[in-house]
Each structure stands twice: as structure tokens, then as C-alpha cells.
Scaffold this motif. Sequence first.
Motif, PDB file in Angstrom:
ATOM      1  N   GLY A  26      31.946 102.364  53.132  1.00  0.00           N
ATOM      2  CA  GLY A  26      31.178 101.769  52.086  1.00  0.00           C
ATOM      3  C   GLY A  26      31.579 100.479  51.548  1.00  0.00           C
ATOM      4  N   VAL A  27      30.647  99.467  50.961  1.00  0.00           N
ATOM      5  CA  VAL A  27      30.897  98.093  50.297  1.00  0.00           C
ATOM      6  C   VAL A  27      31.957  98.258  49.234  1.00  0.00           C
ATOM      7  N   THR A  28      32.082  99.210  48.617  1.00  0.00           N
ATOM      8  CA  THR A  28      33.357  99.225  47.409  1.00  0.00           C
ATOM      9  C   THR A  28      34.629  99.425  48.115  1.00  0.00           C
ATOM     10  N   THR A  29      34.521 100.249  48.991  1.00  0.00           N
ATOM     11  CA  THR A  29      35.621 100.976  49.768  1.00  0.00           C
ATOM     12  C   THR A  29      36.416  99.706  50.442  1.00  0.00           C
ATOM     13  N   ALA A  30      35.407  98.898  51.153  1.00  0.00           N
ATOM     14  CA  ALA A  30      35.715  97.815  51.944  1.00  0.00           C
ATOM     15  C   ALA A  30      36.558  96.778  51.263  1.00  0.00           C
ATOM     16  N   LEU A  31      35.915  96.589  50.234  1.00  0.00           N
ATOM     17  CA  LEU A  31      36.535  95.445  49.167  1.00  0.00           C
ATOM     18  C   LEU A  31      37.766  95.869  48.591  1.00  0.00           C
ATOM     19  N   LEU A  32      37.921  97.097  47.990  1.00  0.00           N
ATOM     20  CA  LEU A  32      39.291  97.477  47.590  1.00  0.00           C
ATOM     21  C   LEU A  32      40.289  97.669  48.586  1.00  0.00           C
ATOM     22  N   ARG A  33      39.873  97.707  49.781  1.00  0.00           N
ATOM     23  CA  ARG A  33      40.795  98.108  50.832  1.00  0.00           C
ATOM     24  C   ARG A  33      41.439  96.548  51.299  1.00  0.00           C
ATOM     25  N   LYS A  34      40.376  95.871  51.182  1.00  0.00           N
ATOM     26  CA  LYS A  34      40.491  94.225  51.565  1.00  0.00           C
ATOM     27  C   LYS A  34      41.488  93.596  50.450  1.00  0.00           C
ATOM     28  N   GLU A  35      41.565  94.191  49.298  1.00  0.00           N
ATOM     29  CA  GLU A  35      42.250  93.692  47.886  1.00  0.00           C
ATOM     30  C   GLU A  35      43.682  94.724  48.026  1.00  0.00           C
ATOM     31  N   GLY A  36      44.004  95.200  48.922  1.00  0.00           N
ATOM     32  CA  GLY A  36      45.112  96.081  49.172  1.00  0.00           C
ATOM     33  C   GLY A  36      45.488  97.463  48.533  1.00  0.00           C
TER      34      GLY A  36
END
Length: 154
Positions: free
Chosen positions: A128-138
Motif C-alpha cells: 500500500g501507499v503508506t507501507t511503500a513510503l515507510l519502507r522507502k524511508e528505511g
Amino acid sequence: MIVVSSCLAGKECRYNGTHRLVDKIQELVKQNKAMMVCPELLGGFSTPREPAEIVGGTGEDVLKGKAAVISQSGADVTSMYIDGAFKALEIVQQVQATHIVLKEDSPSCGSIQIYNGEFSGSKINGEGVTTALLRKEGFNVISEQKFWELTLSD
Ligand code: SF4
């Protein structure tokens, strides 16, 4: 601090006004070891709301502007999903989350699978969008199905 999807802690914040309670997760919140976030409420939605799915890709594609989040009636709600993801990221950074447990299959919170954008119940591999962002931020995000991997003493 552990950050968890609010609906996993029993909050009735899903699109249809239900929760997806996991007792152990709710217990962690009650013990102040975990805090709840609901990216969709953070993005400005209320409950109940129309279901929405990612059309044309995954959460990562949404962040790149290559896919959209569309409600069942066809409204483009992408910007609210992105807003919610960034607000969730702020919280995760503020509390310096060590573990993040988000609800599987959601267009915001999914970490292994999401619905395929056809509102047919079919799923594809992706975040999902939030998970993708959090993972992108490490940050490391897992689903409630992988919750057993957590070291609960943290
Ligand atoms: S956005 Fe996440 S926390 Fe909020 S209801 Fe959906 S799955 Fe649960």
C-alpha cells in the motif's frame, strides 16, 4: 515504540466501520508499548467511506506518480492517500518506531498484497501507499500475519 494500524488494535476505522482486532496488538497499545495510526483518517477520510483500490500498479507506483488510488465510484483519491502516508511517516519518525505492524491487503497499509484495482476481490503482490513510503524511508514494515516475528520485549 511499536506503531500499529489502528484497526488491528480494535478501532472501528476501516472503510465499512469495522475493525480487524488482534488481541495481542490491542494489549500492546493498552500497555503504552504501541501507538496506533490510521493513514486514511490522517489523510482526511472519515468512517464509513467508500472502498478504494490502487489502479495501475502498487503503492510504490503511486508515490512515483505512475498509478492512482480510485474509489469504487471512480473518484481519484490519490492525494488523500499520499497525505495520509506522509502524516503517518511523521508520526513514525517522531516516536522513532522500532517495529511497524500494518494491516495486510489495504491500499494504505498492505505490505505483501493489495487488491488489484478491479474491486473483484483479487489480489496482487505489492504494498500500500503508506507501507511503500515507510519502507522507502528505511523503516521495516510487517503485516499482522508476520506479527510473531516481533521481539515484544523491545
Ligand atoms: S488505513 Fe490502515 S489502519 Fe486505517 S483502516 Fe485501513 S488498514 Fe486499518
